[in-house]
Design a protein around this motif. Structure first.
Motif, mmCIF file in Angstrom:
data_model
loop_
_atom_site.group_PDB
_atom_site.id
_atom_site.type_symbol
_atom_site.label_atom_id
_atom_site.label_comp_id
_atom_site.label_asym_id
_atom_site.label_seq_id
_atom_site.Cartn_x
_atom_site.Cartn_y
_atom_site.Cartn_z
ATOM 1 N N ASN A 58 0.855 -1.187 0.000
ATOM 2 C CA ASN A 58 0.000 0.000 0.000
ATOM 3 C C ASN A 58 0.893 1.239 0.000
ATOM 4 O O ASN A 58 1.453 1.617 1.015
ATOM 5 N N CYS A 60 -0.409 4.103 -0.861
ATOM 6 C CA CYS A 60 -1.389 5.186 -0.716
ATOM 7 C C CYS A 60 -1.202 5.845 0.656
ATOM 8 O O CYS A 60 -0.504 5.310 1.520
ATOM 9 N N ASP A 61 -1.884 6.957 0.871
ATOM 10 C CA ASP A 61 -1.848 7.602 2.186
ATOM 11 C C ASP A 61 -3.134 7.324 2.975
ATOM 12 O O ASP A 61 -3.528 8.076 3.841
ATOM 13 N N PHE A 62 -3.784 6.195 2.665
ATOM 14 C CA PHE A 62 -5.012 5.775 3.338
ATOM 15 C C PHE A 62 -5.051 4.246 3.350
ATOM 16 O O PHE A 62 -4.355 3.591 2.584
ATOM 17 N N ASN A 63 -5.844 3.678 4.271
ATOM 18 C CA ASN A 63 -6.021 2.231 4.329
ATOM 19 C C ASN A 63 -6.709 1.740 3.063
ATOM 20 O O ASN A 63 -7.564 2.434 2.508
ATOM 21 N N THR A 80 -6.974 -5.903 4.659
ATOM 22 C CA THR A 80 -6.849 -4.462 4.824
ATOM 23 C C THR A 80 -5.393 -4.148 5.113
ATOM 24 O O THR A 80 -4.781 -4.760 5.989
ATOM 25 N N SER A 82 -2.567 -1.020 5.849
ATOM 26 C CA SER A 82 -2.340 0.366 6.256
ATOM 27 C C SER A 82 -1.360 1.044 5.305
ATOM 28 O O SER A 82 -0.552 0.371 4.655
ATOM 29 N N PRO A 83 -1.369 2.381 5.254
ATOM 30 C CA PRO A 83 -0.426 3.107 4.397
ATOM 31 C C PRO A 83 1.028 2.733 4.720
ATOM 32 O O PRO A 83 1.398 2.616 5.886
#
Length: 106
Positions: A58, A60-63, A80, A82-83
């Motif tokens: 991940n 990204c800067d979001f879950n 799921t 985490s960033p």
């Protein structure tokens, strides 16, 4: 190593959903759409038979809640992440490659 960055290609996504249903791979991951491009997947040592390690990162800067579809191998299921974190799993098969990374509901 082989790296696959997800891209939104409507025909490929529609084809994936049809293929997943046909071969019994249908899951929430296949039905929810393609993950954002900041989610990256790869299979370590993708050529040849036997078990390989697959990774979903991940960036990204979001879950993100994603599932990785591996051609010629075992899919990841919904996880799921985490960033800045990575999920790894063992995939079984022959000449495994990342086919798609899809959004899902954990």
């Amino acid at each position: 190593m082989s790296t696959f960055r997800t891209r939104v290609i409507s025909g490929a996504v529609a084809g994936l959903a049809l293929t997943a249903t046909t071969v019994g791979l249908a899951s929430p991951a296949a039905a929810a759409g393609t993950a954002p491009p900041c989610v990256i997947g790869m299979v370590d040592g993708a050529s040849g038979p036997a078990a390989k390690m697959a990774y979903v990162s991940n960036k990204c800067d979001f879950n993100v809640a994603v599932g990785m579809v591996v051609s010629n191998g075992t899919d990841s299921g919904c996880v799921t992440i985490s960033p800045g974190h990575q999920y790894k799993f063992r995939t079984w098969g022959s000449n495994q490659q990342v086919f798609a990374i899809n959004n899902c509901q954990p």
